[in-house]
Motif scaffolding. Structure first.
Motif, PDB file in Angstrom:
ATOM      1  N   SER A   5      15.739  -4.124 -21.431  1.00 37.50           N
ATOM      2  CA  SER A   5      14.491  -4.877 -21.474  1.00 37.50           C
ATOM      3  C   SER A   5      13.321  -3.929 -21.321  1.00 37.50           C
ATOM      4  N   ALA A   6      12.506  -3.820 -22.367  1.00 36.47           N
ATOM      5  CA  ALA A   6      11.321  -2.966 -22.289  1.00 36.47           C
ATOM      6  C   ALA A   6      10.325  -3.513 -21.276  1.00 36.47           C
ATOM      7  N   GLN A   7      10.285  -4.835 -21.105  1.00 36.30           N
ATOM      8  CA  GLN A   7       9.345  -5.415 -20.154  1.00 36.30           C
ATOM      9  C   GLN A   7       9.698  -5.037 -18.722  1.00 36.30           C
ATOM     10  N   VAL A   8      10.975  -5.134 -18.357  1.00 38.71           N
ATOM     11  CA  VAL A   8      11.380  -4.780 -16.998  1.00 38.71           C
ATOM     12  C   VAL A   8      11.196  -3.281 -16.772  1.00 38.71           C
ATOM     13  N   LYS A   9      11.620  -2.478 -17.727  1.00 39.30           N
ATOM     14  CA  LYS A   9      11.424  -1.033 -17.625  1.00 39.30           C
ATOM     15  C   LYS A   9       9.949  -0.707 -17.399  1.00 39.30           C
ATOM     16  N   PRO A  60      20.600   0.739 -20.544  1.00 41.04           N
ATOM     17  CA  PRO A  60      21.882   0.838 -21.245  1.00 41.04           C
ATOM     18  C   PRO A  60      21.735   0.984 -22.747  1.00 41.04           C
ATOM     19  N   GLU A  61      20.653   0.427 -23.304  1.00 41.50           N
ATOM     20  CA  GLU A  61      20.321   0.579 -24.720  1.00 41.50           C
ATOM     21  C   GLU A  61      18.857   0.998 -24.794  1.00 41.50           C
ATOM     22  N   ALA A  62      18.526   1.883 -25.712  1.00 41.81           N
ATOM     23  CA  ALA A  62      17.141   2.328 -25.848  1.00 41.81           C
ATOM     24  C   ALA A  62      16.262   1.156 -26.275  1.00 41.81           C
ATOM     25  N   THR A  63      15.170   0.913 -25.518  1.00 40.26           N
ATOM     26  CA  THR A  63      14.215  -0.140 -25.854  1.00 40.26           C
ATOM     27  C   THR A  63      12.891   0.490 -26.254  1.00 40.26           C
ATOM     28  N   ARG A  64      12.000  -0.342 -26.786  1.00 49.02           N
ATOM     29  CA  ARG A  64      10.710   0.180 -27.252  1.00 49.02           C
ATOM     30  C   ARG A  64      10.048   1.018 -26.165  1.00 49.02           C
ATOM     31  N   ASP A  65       9.462   2.140 -26.589  1.00 54.63           N
ATOM     32  CA  ASP A  65       8.973   3.143 -25.640  1.00 54.63           C
ATOM     33  C   ASP A  65       7.457   3.282 -25.641  1.00 54.63           C
ATOM     34  N   HIS A  66       6.749   2.186 -25.946  1.00 55.49           N
ATOM     35  CA  HIS A  66       5.289   2.256 -25.971  1.00 55.49           C
ATOM     36  C   HIS A  66       4.716   2.611 -24.598  1.00 55.49           C
ATOM     37  N   THR A  67       5.348   2.136 -23.527  1.00 51.93           N
ATOM     38  CA  THR A  67       4.839   2.461 -22.195  1.00 51.93           C
ATOM     39  C   THR A  67       4.950   3.951 -21.924  1.00 51.93           C
ATOM     40  N   GLU A  68       6.109   4.536 -22.241  1.00 52.79           N
ATOM     41  CA  GLU A  68       6.273   5.975 -22.030  1.00 52.79           C
ATOM     42  C   GLU A  68       5.262   6.769 -22.859  1.00 52.79           C
ATOM     43  N   ASN A  69       5.087   6.382 -24.129  1.00 51.15           N
ATOM     44  CA  ASN A  69       4.129   7.082 -24.990  1.00 51.15           C
ATOM     45  C   ASN A  69       2.714   6.987 -24.431  1.00 51.15           C
ATOM     46  N   ALA A 128       0.821  -1.213   0.000  1.00 52.42           N
ATOM     47  CA  ALA A 128       0.000   0.000   0.000  1.00 52.42           C
ATOM     48  C   ALA A 128       0.853   1.260   0.000  1.00 52.42           C
ATOM     49  N   THR A 129       2.140   1.124   0.334  1.00 47.33           N
ATOM     50  CA  THR A 129       3.026   2.295   0.417  1.00 47.33           C
ATOM     51  C   THR A 129       4.290   2.037  -0.404  1.00 47.33           C
ATOM     52  N   PRO A 130       4.177   1.990  -1.708  1.00 46.71           N
ATOM     53  CA  PRO A 130       5.343   1.688  -2.542  1.00 46.71           C
ATOM     54  C   PRO A 130       6.394   2.793  -2.488  1.00 46.71           C
ATOM     55  N   THR A 131       7.644   2.368  -2.487  1.00 45.38           N
ATOM     56  CA  THR A 131       8.783   3.281  -2.505  1.00 45.38           C
ATOM     57  C   THR A 131       9.206   3.502  -3.953  1.00 45.38           C
ATOM     58  N   PRO A 132       9.349   4.742  -4.409  1.00 41.35           N
ATOM     59  CA  PRO A 132       9.793   4.959  -5.788  1.00 41.35           C
ATOM     60  C   PRO A 132      11.217   4.456  -5.988  1.00 41.35           C
ATOM     61  N   LEU A 133      11.453   3.826  -7.120  1.00 45.96           N
ATOM     62  CA  LEU A 133      12.756   3.245  -7.408  1.00 45.96           C
ATOM     63  C   LEU A 133      13.608   4.166  -8.267  1.00 45.96           C
ATOM     64  N   VAL A 134      14.912   4.079  -8.073  1.00 43.35           N
ATOM     65  CA  VAL A 134      15.898   4.560  -9.033  1.00 43.35           C
ATOM     66  C   VAL A 134      16.678   3.315  -9.431  1.00 43.35           C
ATOM     67  N   TYR A 135      16.512   2.856 -10.662  1.00 40.18           N
ATOM     68  CA  TYR A 135      17.012   1.532 -11.030  1.00 40.18           C
ATOM     69  C   TYR A 135      17.690   1.579 -12.390  1.00 40.18           C
ATOM     70  N   ARG A 136      18.875   0.994 -12.445  1.00 40.52           N
ATOM     71  CA  ARG A 136      19.583   0.844 -13.722  1.00 40.52           C
ATOM     72  C   ARG A 136      19.418  -0.593 -14.198  1.00 40.52           C
ATOM     73  N   LEU A 137      18.856  -0.766 -15.373  1.00 40.84           N
ATOM     74  CA  LEU A 137      18.653  -2.105 -15.919  1.00 40.84           C
ATOM     75  C   LEU A 137      20.004  -2.753 -16.216  1.00 40.84           C
ATOM     76  N   PRO A 138      20.246  -3.969 -15.723  1.00 38.79           N
ATOM     77  CA  PRO A 138      21.493  -4.650 -16.072  1.00 38.79           C
ATOM     78  C   PRO A 138      21.523  -5.094 -17.524  1.00 38.79           C
TER      79      PRO A 138
END
Length: 453
Positions: free
Chosen positions: A180-184, A203-212, A167-177
């Motif tokens: 992966s668009a799915q993990v992002k 590290p590499e640009a992945t598909r950005d459908h979620t951001e859009n 119920a109280t999620p902590t915002p993440l700062v995460y670097r993908l190893p």
């Protein structure tokens, strides 16, 4: 027409593709983009109001997502072919499901729903078919544990997977190893209910459908380019408001008729309304480097995504080297690109394909095997795939391909058989329906000779 996903293992459906005596020809549309279809249903469920979706892919993977969103409290209704309405619960207000959520064969749906559930104070269990239960989920569950969610699954975090959201999620700062668009996307979806800013570095640009789509529904998302990669920032707790979506044709699905046209002499086909998101078009760039006669017409923007019509004509192909940096923009297309490379002049090398090992099958090994059993000289060197082309002459064919419950391996093998000297058989084509309903019928309409084995 019944669009419910299958609830039991379907009988194997072996198919054979045979070299034709006439070119492929026609004008077609491929099914709606699977990545966008999944997200359209999910965001519709998270938004306030009614979202109207046009062109939704009605393959089994996406229908599993529709069922999951219903189980979480959204009103999801099909009005006609590709026409769907979703009345959402609003951000943070999904309901606890009364039963296990069965995601079938869809890794995208399973991983993204992990992100959604992680920041809702509810309990849920995800499962899937034999293929999905074998795929690792720790790449998603490890970072999502950092927001306060709890996960319990089999070794490697594999399904069935129990999820207890927070119920109280902590915002993440995460670097993908690994890119992966799915993990992002899972992390960004979890961040919707967190106070403050969620940051994902890739590290590499992945598909950005979620951001859009986040922007389309009213969230504040910024993207900073850093070398080959990007930093994506999401402001938490936005008001998500229902927004209509037009789903373009899936470029990953378009890949199969495109390669078929290129390897069957004299062929010419137009594919209308294909998505041209620049983070999804690595295959088109690569084919043009190989000398393919592929042009784009009628470019336009629909639903926030670039779209156009593809015109493809058969012709000689040259070997190509695909750099590691291009992999995220065409990760699903390598099996069928390998088919094109088998017909090219020279030796092709596809670099850095480690991500293919954790798809519906070990696609790197399965792709090499489907070529090798049909007389194509191929090697795996580390995470590189090396293919020695036939110089335009038909490879031998005549093999039976093990699909490993992988729709893209099945379709790639059937495309190969349209240009080989002898027919190619796949042991099971049933799983093609997960992403490309009526694939064989569409190809037959162009003149392909695909029959039951």
């Amino acid at each position: 027409m019944d669009h419910s996903p299958k609830t039991a293992q379907t009988a194997a459906q072996p198919l054979t593709s045979r070299p034709g005596t006439t070119p492929l020809a026609g004008q077609i549309r491929v099914p709606g983009d699977k990545s966008i279809s999944h997200r359209a249903l999910m965001f519709g469920a998270l938004a306030d109001g009614e979202t109207r979706i046009t062109g939704l892919l009605e393959g089994e993977d996406v229908l599993r997502t529709a069922d999951a969103m219903r189980a979480l409290g959204a009103d999801v209704t099909q009005l006609g072919a590709g026409q769907w309405h979703v009345r959402g619960q609003g951000r943070g207000r999904l309901q606890e499901p009364k039963d296990v959520l069965d995601m079938g064969n869809s890794g995208t749906a399973a991983r993204l729903i992990c992100g959604i559930l992680a920041s809702h104070p509810i309990f849920a269990v995800l499962t899937g078919d034999g293929s999905l239960r074998s795929r690792p989920m720790k790449r998603v569950t490890d970072p999502l544990s950092g927001i306060g969610a709890r996960f319990a699954g089999r070794a490697g975090g594999r399904l069935p997977l129990a999820i207890e959201g927070t119920a109280t999620p902590t915002p993440l700062v995460y670097r993908l190893p690994v890119a992966s668009a799915q993990v992002k996307s899972a992390i960004l979806l979890a961040g919707l209910n967190a106070e403050g800013e969620t940051v994902v570095e890739e590290p590499e640009a992945t598909r950005d459908h979620t951001e859009n789509m986040l922007r389309h529904f009213g969230a504040t998302v910024s993207v900073e380019v850093q070398g080959h990669g990007r930093v994506v920032r999401l402001v938490g707790k936005p008001r998500l408001t229902a927004a209509d979506i037009v789903v373009p044709g899936d470029p990953s699905s378009a890949a199969f008729p495109i390669i078929a046209v290129l390897i069957v002499p004299g062929s010419a086909v137009t594919i209308d309304n294909v998505g041209l998101n620049p983070l999804r078009t690595g295959l088109f760039t690569t084919l043009q480097e190989m000398g393919a006669d592929l042009t784009v017409a009628n470019e336009r923007i629909e639903g926030g995504e670039p779209v156009g019509d593809l015109i493809i004509r058969a012709g000689a192909l040259q070997a190509v080297e695909v750099p590691r940096s291009r992999v995220p923009s065409m990760v699903d297309e390598f099996p069928v690109l390998a088919v094109a490379a088998a017909f090219a002049s020279g030796t092709s090398r596809f670099r850095g394909l480690s991500e293919l090992r954790v798809k519906e099958s070990d696609r790197l090994t399965a792709t090499a095997a489907l070529l090798s059993v049909n007389g194509v000289s191929v090697e795996i060197e580390g995470d590189d795939l090396v293919i020695h082309g036939s110089g335009g002459k038909p490879p031998a064919g005549g093999g039976k391909v093990e699909t490993h419950m992988d729709h893209r391996i099945a379709m790639s093998a059937l495309v190969l058989g349209l240009g080989t000297a002898a027919p190619v058989t796949v042991d099971d084509a049933a799983f093609i329906e997960t992403s490309f309903p009526h694939f064989a019928d569409l190809m037959r309409g162009l003149g392909a000779d695909i029959v039951s084995a």
